[in-house]
Write an enzyme that holds these catalytic residues in place. Structure first.
Site, PDB file in Angstrom:
ATOM      1  N   GLU A   2       5.236  49.616 -62.197  1.00  0.00           N
ATOM      2  CA  GLU A   2       5.013  50.711 -63.158  1.00  0.00           C
ATOM      3  C   GLU A   2       5.374  50.368 -64.602  1.00  0.00           C
ATOM      4  O   GLU A   2       6.017  51.153 -65.294  1.00  0.00           O
ATOM      5  CB  GLU A   2       5.794  51.964 -62.711  1.00  0.00           C
ATOM      6  CG  GLU A   2       5.403  52.427 -61.317  1.00  0.00           C
ATOM      7  CD  GLU A   2       6.107  53.705 -60.881  1.00  0.00           C
ATOM      8  OE1 GLU A   2       7.033  54.159 -61.553  1.00  0.00           O
ATOM      9  OE2 GLU A   2       5.708  54.251 -59.830  1.00  0.00           O
ATOM     10  N   ASN A  59       2.547  46.125 -59.357  1.00  0.00           N
ATOM     11  CA  ASN A  59       2.257  47.387 -58.668  1.00  0.00           C
ATOM     12  C   ASN A  59       2.303  48.550 -59.655  1.00  0.00           C
ATOM     13  O   ASN A  59       3.208  48.617 -60.490  1.00  0.00           O
ATOM     14  CB  ASN A  59       3.334  47.580 -57.586  1.00  0.00           C
ATOM     15  CG  ASN A  59       3.018  48.663 -56.582  1.00  0.00           C
ATOM     16  OD1 ASN A  59       1.953  48.646 -55.963  1.00  0.00           O
ATOM     17  ND2 ASN A  59       3.937  49.597 -56.385  1.00  0.00           N
ATOM     18  N   HIS A  89      -1.371  57.224 -55.177  1.00  0.00           N
ATOM     19  CA  HIS A  89      -0.875  58.583 -54.942  1.00  0.00           C
ATOM     20  C   HIS A  89      -1.973  59.519 -55.460  1.00  0.00           C
ATOM     21  O   HIS A  89      -2.092  59.748 -56.662  1.00  0.00           O
ATOM     22  CB  HIS A  89       0.443  58.826 -55.684  1.00  0.00           C
ATOM     23  CG  HIS A  89       1.555  57.962 -55.191  1.00  0.00           C
ATOM     24  ND1 HIS A  89       2.081  58.089 -53.923  1.00  0.00           N
ATOM     25  CD2 HIS A  89       2.241  56.949 -55.772  1.00  0.00           C
ATOM     26  CE1 HIS A  89       3.049  57.209 -53.753  1.00  0.00           C
ATOM     27  NE2 HIS A  89       3.165  56.497 -54.865  1.00  0.00           N
ATOM     28  N   GLU A 127       0.883  52.495 -51.700  1.00  0.00           N
ATOM     29  CA  GLU A 127       1.705  53.710 -51.506  1.00  0.00           C
ATOM     30  C   GLU A 127       0.814  54.921 -51.251  1.00  0.00           C
ATOM     31  O   GLU A 127       1.060  56.017 -51.776  1.00  0.00           O
ATOM     32  CB  GLU A 127       2.602  53.957 -52.729  1.00  0.00           C
ATOM     33  CG  GLU A 127       3.500  52.787 -53.075  1.00  0.00           C
ATOM     34  CD  GLU A 127       4.459  53.063 -54.220  1.00  0.00           C
ATOM     35  OE1 GLU A 127       4.638  54.229 -54.613  1.00  0.00           O
ATOM     36  OE2 GLU A 127       5.032  52.086 -54.748  1.00  0.00           O
ATOM     37  N   ASP A 153      -0.959  58.162 -50.450  1.00  0.00           N
ATOM     38  CA  ASP A 153      -0.824  59.516 -49.920  1.00  0.00           C
ATOM     39  C   ASP A 153      -1.843  60.370 -50.667  1.00  0.00           C
ATOM     40  O   ASP A 153      -2.186  60.091 -51.816  1.00  0.00           O
ATOM     41  CB  ASP A 153       0.609  60.078 -49.986  1.00  0.00           C
ATOM     42  CG  ASP A 153       1.296  59.915 -51.327  1.00  0.00           C
ATOM     43  OD1 ASP A 153       0.618  59.746 -52.361  1.00  0.00           O
ATOM     44  OD2 ASP A 153       2.544  59.983 -51.352  1.00  0.00           O
TER      45      ASP A 153
HETATM   46  C1  XIL Z   1      10.029  57.212 -54.158  1.00  0.00           C
HETATM   47  C2  XIL Z   1      10.660  57.435 -52.795  1.00  0.00           C
HETATM   48  O1  XIL Z   1       9.650  57.765 -51.876  1.00  0.00           O
HETATM   49  C3  XIL Z   1      11.699  58.542 -52.870  1.00  0.00           C
HETATM   50  O2  XIL Z   1      12.429  58.622 -51.640  1.00  0.00           O
HETATM   51  C4  XIL Z   1      12.663  58.290 -54.019  1.00  0.00           C
HETATM   52  O3  XIL Z   1      13.521  59.406 -54.144  1.00  0.00           O
HETATM   53  C5  XIL Z   1      11.928  58.062 -55.320  1.00  0.00           C
HETATM   54  O4  XIL Z   1      11.011  56.993 -55.146  1.00  0.00           O
HETATM   55  N1  XIL Z   1       6.340  54.998 -56.916  1.00  0.00           N
HETATM   56  C6  XIL Z   1       7.069  54.006 -56.317  1.00  0.00           C
HETATM   57  C7  XIL Z   1       7.999  54.345 -55.206  1.00  0.00           C
HETATM   58  O5  XIL Z   1       6.857  52.834 -56.607  1.00  0.00           O
HETATM   59  O6  XIL Z   1       9.131  53.505 -55.169  1.00  0.00           O
HETATM   60  C8  XIL Z   1       8.447  55.775 -55.275  1.00  0.00           C
HETATM   61  O7  XIL Z   1       9.206  56.061 -54.091  1.00  0.00           O
HETATM   62  C9  XIL Z   1       7.272  56.701 -55.411  1.00  0.00           C
HETATM   63  C10 XIL Z   1       6.500  56.416 -56.671  1.00  0.00           C
END
Ligand code: XIL
Length: 301
Positions: free
Chosen positions: A127, A169, A205, A234, A236
């Site tokens: 990020e 990422n 996401h 990641e 969802d």
């Molecule tokens: C999130 C986790 O799922 C949570 O449990 C934590 O509180 C915060 O981080 N992008 C990322 C992940 O790269 O590491 C994040 O994970 C979600 C957003």
């Protein structure tokens, strides 16, 4: 019986999930984890605050638990994440400049060395690009140490663990847009200058169950055409029912259409495991039963 992992493997892909070590006492959770997934990403356990709570004092027990459990179950592990502006230990806030840069390098060297040879890939930098629409870097304490911090992170990771694939990422990079183009330009530059980078992770996401960006596949492909692997890291997807299932299927189809898309990871198992509280963005319901989206993913492979 067909599983997410076996369906993906039939197309030479992996199917992974984020996993949290503190949930390993939950038999429903581990039952699904062991049955369905061929790749595991520690959800928080490898982050800077977890692995180096005091400067130069390292803590690996939770992450080691995940790695050992995955190994025992024949699953691979994606390491996440070596350098990120979030979930840093408190002590970094008093550092800047050369001291912070040296702390980052020391962190990466220690963590990547600890897991040397055991990981499929590392999210080396997470990020680092801004959402402001001009493709620039995010402002952060790490960025303030100098624009070369990302390439230093990648070179440091390569030196510590030559066998892990090294990934950049990010989120909101799912379509062709200013942010993804900023990342694209950086990757192209790294490859041209011999900075080690092997893969780009697209968090994916997805905030709506309605269709993905229409250029989702094309965006994955343009990165693949540079010569790096691409991975959905990641995933969802907000919503429920047919709309959600269709979007999940479209992510699978996009990955399958890109030869260098090597796998998909969802960010949690049951809806109740999701970091997106109040949403139902995953493939299993709160009781651990597969949802319509699960069937759609299997069918799309
Ligand atoms: C999130 C986790 O799922 C949570 O449990 C934590 O509180 C915060 O981080 N992008 C990322 C992940 O790269 O590491 C994040 O994970 C979600 C957003």
């Amino acid at each position: 019986a067909t599983t997410l992992g076996s369906a993906a493997a039939a197309k030479s892909r992996y199917f992974g999930t984020a996993a949290a070590a503190y949930k390993f006492s939950d038999a429903v959770y581990t039952g699904i984890l062991d049955r369905e997934f061929t790749m595991v990403t520690p959800e928080n356990e490898m982050k800077w605050d977890a692995t180096e709570p005091s400067q130069n004092s390292f803590s690996y027990s939770s992450a080691d638990t995940i790695v050992a459990r995955a190994k025992a179950n024949g699953q691979r592990v994606r390491g996440h994440a070596l350098a990120w502006h979030q979930q840093q230990p408190g002590w970094t806030s008093s550092l800047s400049g050369t001291a912070l840069r040296n702390a980052m390098v020391n962190h990466i060297t220690n963590v990547a060395t600890h897991y040397q040879g055991q990981l499929y890939a590392w999210d080396v930098v997470n990020e680092a690009f801004s959402d402001n629409g001009d493709g620039s870097r995010r402002s952060s304490n790490l960025q303030n140490t100098g624009n070369d911090w990302i390439e230093v992170a990648f070179r440091t990771a390569r030196a510590a663990d030559p066998s892990a694939k090294l990934c950049y990422n990010d989120y909101n990079t799912d379509g062709v847009n200013a942010k993804s183009t900023g990342v694209y330009t950086m990757v192209k530059d790294f490859l041209a200058r011999g900075v080690p980078i092997d893969c780009v992770g697209f968090q994916s996401h997805i905030n709506s169950a309605s269709p993905l960006p229409s250029d989702y596949q094309a965006n994955l492909q343009r990165f693949a055409d540079l010569g790096v692997e691409v991975q959905i890291t990641e995933l969802d997807i907000a919503g429920s029912g047919t709309a959600q299932a269709t979007t999940y299927a479209n992510v699978v189809k996009a990955c399958l259409a890109v030869t260098k898309c090597t796998g998909i990871t969802v960010w949690g198992i049951r809806d109740s495991d999701s970091w997106r509280s109040g949403d139902t963005p995953l493939l299993f319901d709160n009781n651990g039963n597969p949802k319509q989206a699960y069937d759609a993913v299997i069918a799309a492979f």
